[in-house]
Design a protein around this motif. Structure first.
Motif, PDB file in Angstrom:
ATOM      1  N   GLY A   8       0.872  -1.233   0.178  1.00  0.00           N
ATOM      2  CA  GLY A   8       0.104   0.048  -0.095  1.00  0.00           C
ATOM      3  C   GLY A   8       0.915   1.263   0.045  1.00  0.00           C
ATOM      4  N   ILE A   9       1.977   1.290   0.615  1.00  0.00           N
ATOM      5  CA  ILE A   9       2.931   2.509   0.671  1.00  0.00           C
ATOM      6  C   ILE A   9       3.581   2.797  -0.605  1.00  0.00           C
ATOM      7  CG2 ILE A   9       5.055   3.292   1.858  1.00  0.00           C
ATOM      8  CD1 ILE A   9       3.983   1.856   4.456  1.00  0.00           C
ATOM      9  N   LEU A  10       3.808   1.618  -1.068  1.00  0.00           N
ATOM     10  CA  LEU A  10       4.685   1.740  -2.580  1.00  0.00           C
ATOM     11  C   LEU A  10       3.533   1.954  -3.494  1.00  0.00           C
ATOM     12  CD1 LEU A  10       6.762  -1.448  -2.787  1.00  0.00           C
ATOM     13  CD2 LEU A  10       7.427   0.757  -2.408  1.00  0.00           C
ATOM     14  N   MET A  11       2.433   1.729  -3.548  1.00  0.00           N
ATOM     15  CA  MET A  11       1.415   2.080  -4.799  1.00  0.00           C
ATOM     16  C   MET A  11       0.887   3.576  -4.263  1.00  0.00           C
ATOM     17  SD  MET A  11       1.188   0.004  -6.914  1.00  0.00           S
ATOM     18  CE  MET A  11      -0.537   0.659  -7.707  1.00  0.00           C
ATOM     19  N   SER A  12       1.066   4.106  -3.017  1.00  0.00           N
ATOM     20  CA  SER A  12       0.506   5.416  -2.918  1.00  0.00           C
ATOM     21  C   SER A  12       1.599   6.546  -3.031  1.00  0.00           C
ATOM     22  CB  SER A  12      -0.126   5.661  -1.814  1.00  0.00           C
ATOM     23  OG  SER A  12       0.638   5.214  -0.515  1.00  0.00           O
ATOM     24  N   LEU A  81      -4.525  -8.445  -2.892  1.00  0.00           N
ATOM     25  CA  LEU A  81      -5.603  -8.070  -3.722  1.00  0.00           C
ATOM     26  C   LEU A  81      -6.607  -6.762  -3.205  1.00  0.00           C
ATOM     27  CD1 LEU A  81      -6.495 -11.673  -5.297  1.00  0.00           C
ATOM     28  CD2 LEU A  81      -5.376  -9.736  -6.515  1.00  0.00           C
ATOM     29  N   PHE A  82      -7.112  -7.102  -2.082  1.00  0.00           N
ATOM     30  CA  PHE A  82      -7.901  -6.083  -1.269  1.00  0.00           C
ATOM     31  C   PHE A  82      -6.975  -4.679  -1.310  1.00  0.00           C
ATOM     32  CE2 PHE A  82      -9.540  -3.986   2.589  1.00  0.00           C
ATOM     33  CZ  PHE A  82     -10.772  -3.548   2.057  1.00  0.00           C
ATOM     34  N   THR A  83      -5.870  -4.638  -0.750  1.00  0.00           N
ATOM     35  CA  THR A  83      -4.986  -3.397  -0.815  1.00  0.00           C
ATOM     36  C   THR A  83      -4.805  -2.767  -2.202  1.00  0.00           C
ATOM     37  OG1 THR A  83      -3.770  -4.414   0.920  1.00  0.00           O
ATOM     38  CG2 THR A  83      -2.739  -2.582  -0.061  1.00  0.00           C
ATOM     39  N   LEU A  84      -4.649  -3.525  -3.414  1.00  0.00           N
ATOM     40  CA  LEU A  84      -4.538  -2.801  -4.605  1.00  0.00           C
ATOM     41  C   LEU A  84      -5.757  -2.197  -4.885  1.00  0.00           C
ATOM     42  CD1 LEU A  84      -2.454  -5.824  -6.262  1.00  0.00           C
ATOM     43  CD2 LEU A  84      -1.656  -3.535  -5.779  1.00  0.00           C
ATOM     44  N   PHE A  85      -6.788  -2.914  -4.699  1.00  0.00           N
ATOM     45  CA  PHE A  85      -8.307  -2.391  -4.932  1.00  0.00           C
ATOM     46  C   PHE A  85      -8.525  -1.142  -4.195  1.00  0.00           C
ATOM     47  CE2 PHE A  85      -9.412  -6.526  -6.833  1.00  0.00           C
ATOM     48  CZ  PHE A  85      -9.634  -6.295  -8.162  1.00  0.00           C
ATOM     49  N   VAL A  86      -8.123  -1.123  -2.858  1.00  0.00           N
ATOM     50  CA  VAL A  86      -8.327   0.116  -1.975  1.00  0.00           C
ATOM     51  C   VAL A  86      -7.397   1.051  -2.484  1.00  0.00           C
ATOM     52  CG1 VAL A  86      -8.063   0.900   0.252  1.00  0.00           C
ATOM     53  CG2 VAL A  86      -9.457  -1.302  -0.212  1.00  0.00           C
ATOM     54  N   VAL A  87      -6.353   0.745  -2.601  1.00  0.00           N
ATOM     55  CA  VAL A  87      -5.349   1.985  -3.080  1.00  0.00           C
ATOM     56  C   VAL A  87      -5.520   2.420  -4.341  1.00  0.00           C
ATOM     57  CG1 VAL A  87      -3.108   2.555  -3.825  1.00  0.00           C
ATOM     58  CG2 VAL A  87      -3.518   0.858  -1.788  1.00  0.00           C
ATOM     59  N   ALA A  88      -6.189   1.601  -5.444  1.00  0.00           N
ATOM     60  CA  ALA A  88      -6.566   2.099  -6.626  1.00  0.00           C
ATOM     61  C   ALA A  88      -7.647   3.126  -6.592  1.00  0.00           C
ATOM     62  CB  ALA A  88      -6.865   0.817  -7.768  1.00  0.00           C
ATOM     63  N   ARG A  89      -8.359   2.760  -5.801  1.00  0.00           N
ATOM     64  CA  ARG A  89      -9.911   3.628  -5.456  1.00  0.00           C
ATOM     65  C   ARG A  89      -9.420   4.944  -5.060  1.00  0.00           C
ATOM     66  NH1 ARG A  89     -14.617   2.852  -7.542  1.00  0.00           N
ATOM     67  NH2 ARG A  89     -16.011   2.972  -5.948  1.00  0.00           N
ATOM     68  N   ARG A  90      -8.483   4.890  -3.734  1.00  0.00           N
ATOM     69  CA  ARG A  90      -8.117   6.023  -3.371  1.00  0.00           C
ATOM     70  C   ARG A  90      -7.287   6.983  -4.312  1.00  0.00           C
ATOM     71  NH1 ARG A  90      -4.375   8.843  -0.926  1.00  0.00           N
ATOM     72  NH2 ARG A  90      -2.491   7.508  -1.226  1.00  0.00           N
ATOM     73  N   LEU A  91      -6.652   6.622  -5.002  1.00  0.00           N
ATOM     74  CA  LEU A  91      -5.902   7.253  -6.088  1.00  0.00           C
ATOM     75  C   LEU A  91      -6.816   7.850  -7.281  1.00  0.00           C
ATOM     76  CD1 LEU A  91      -2.733   5.201  -6.523  1.00  0.00           C
ATOM     77  CD2 LEU A  91      -2.871   7.172  -5.137  1.00  0.00           C
ATOM     78  N   ARG A  92      -7.855   7.500  -7.355  1.00  0.00           N
ATOM     79  CA  ARG A  92      -8.847   8.096  -8.557  1.00  0.00           C
ATOM     80  C   ARG A  92      -9.337   9.360  -8.138  1.00  0.00           C
ATOM     81  NH1 ARG A  92     -13.193   3.569 -10.557  1.00  0.00           N
ATOM     82  NH2 ARG A  92     -11.651   2.083 -11.127  1.00  0.00           N
TER      83      ARG A  92
END
Length: 92
Positions: A8-12, A81-92
């Protein structure tokens, strides 16, 4: 839990750094996803494959090893998978 938090940290963090470098928000997100997705999935796959010996154990205590391995493997997979979806939603 630490591995999933790291994902999550890397993706944000990556899009934030790219935005600071002058990219638009959308470009930063797309480029960060292209850069970070493969390492995240590979790390998760390595961790899941690392518990295969627990799942395939035999002998005394094999049932407990199987259960531990299943919990670890499924928790890592679902958590990633959950983290990727949550982070992707937050970044939109």
């Amino acid at each position: 839990m630490g591995l999933i938090s790291k994902h999550g940290i890397l993706m944000s963090r990556s899009p934030n750094e790219l935005q600071a470098a002058g990219r638009s928000r959308r470009e930063a997100i797309e480029q960060a996803a292209a850069i970070r997705l493969r390492p995240i999935l590979m790390t998760t796959a390595a961790m899941v494959l690392g518990v295969v010996p627990l799942i395939a154990a035999s002998g005394a205590g094999a049932l407990f090893a199987l259960l531990d391995g299943l919990v670890i493997a499924s928790g890592l997979a679902v958590g990633t998978l959950f983290t990727l979806f949550v982070v992707a939603r937050r970044l939109r």
